[in-house]
Design an enzyme around this catalytic site. Sequence first.
Site, mmCIF file in Angstrom:
data_model
loop_
_atom_site.group_PDB
_atom_site.id
_atom_site.type_symbol
_atom_site.label_atom_id
_atom_site.label_comp_id
_atom_site.label_asym_id
_atom_site.label_seq_id
_atom_site.Cartn_x
_atom_site.Cartn_y
_atom_site.Cartn_z
ATOM 1 C CB SER A 135 60.729 16.727 55.419
ATOM 2 O OG SER A 135 59.702 16.862 54.450
ATOM 3 C CE1 TYR A 148 64.122 15.477 51.428
ATOM 4 C CE2 TYR A 148 61.760 15.299 51.837
ATOM 5 C CZ TYR A 148 62.943 16.006 51.935
ATOM 6 O OH TYR A 148 62.959 17.241 52.540
#
Length: 279
Positions: A135, A148
Amino acid sequence: MTGNVWFITGAGRGLGIDIARSALAAGHSVVATGRDAARVEQAVGAHENLFAVALDITDPSAAERAAAAAVDRFGRIDVLVNNAGNFYAGFFEILSDEQFRAQMETNFFGPLSVTRAVLPVMREQRSGQVITVTSTAGLVGGEFTSAYAASKFALEGWMESLAPEVAPFGIEAMTVEPGFFRTELLVEGFSTTWPALDIADYAERTSQTIETWKGMNGQQVGDPRKLADALVAISDSPSLPPRFAAGADAMGAIEAKLATIQRQIDAYRDLSASLSHDA
């Protein structure tokens, strides 16, 4: 059989579906995995070169069984795509220890388990590709994404270190850093879990941030079908790049982070350079 054999995790929804469809359309065979094999096949769509396999990536024995099933069906695994993941959103103090560990278990240890199961196949072949979807948050941290980002930063470090380790066996490795794409990642109850704890100091910001994240769902600028096609095109090219920043927003955020790091280095350059032993 023509084309490569792709092994894709998280192929029952979101980007995984599009990657599977793009690989099939390009003439490849696909082992599409998810917790429910029937759901995966229904989501991707029946195809003679599709093999749907049940896989919970947090179960190492399940990863070994899925890899063995792939080899039994197609004889090899050429491209592994570590795509499965989820999002535990929240400020660090209001994410429970259980939530943080669960985030790492799925987003970090899951891909490790699947890759451990697939690498022996690729080493025997002396060829293969390991593509891991991280990401932009794997390079750029931000508030409300501590768990995350930690899981994705960990993937980045692992993949960067794995690449030279497996290169002598003809195996390439690439990380993919998507920006915001219109997938199910922000869908509550599917891929997103909100904080478990309640601390008054964070209450107002938490409420506001959750509403902001919810409002982004379905409005993301990135088209996952175009990303899937791009990944197949890169895989089919002569060699993989070590990284692929996916999306204009990803490139912008990463470039800004690089510039910030350079400024931070420059701010203390003389002090940093003075720390060696005197001659």
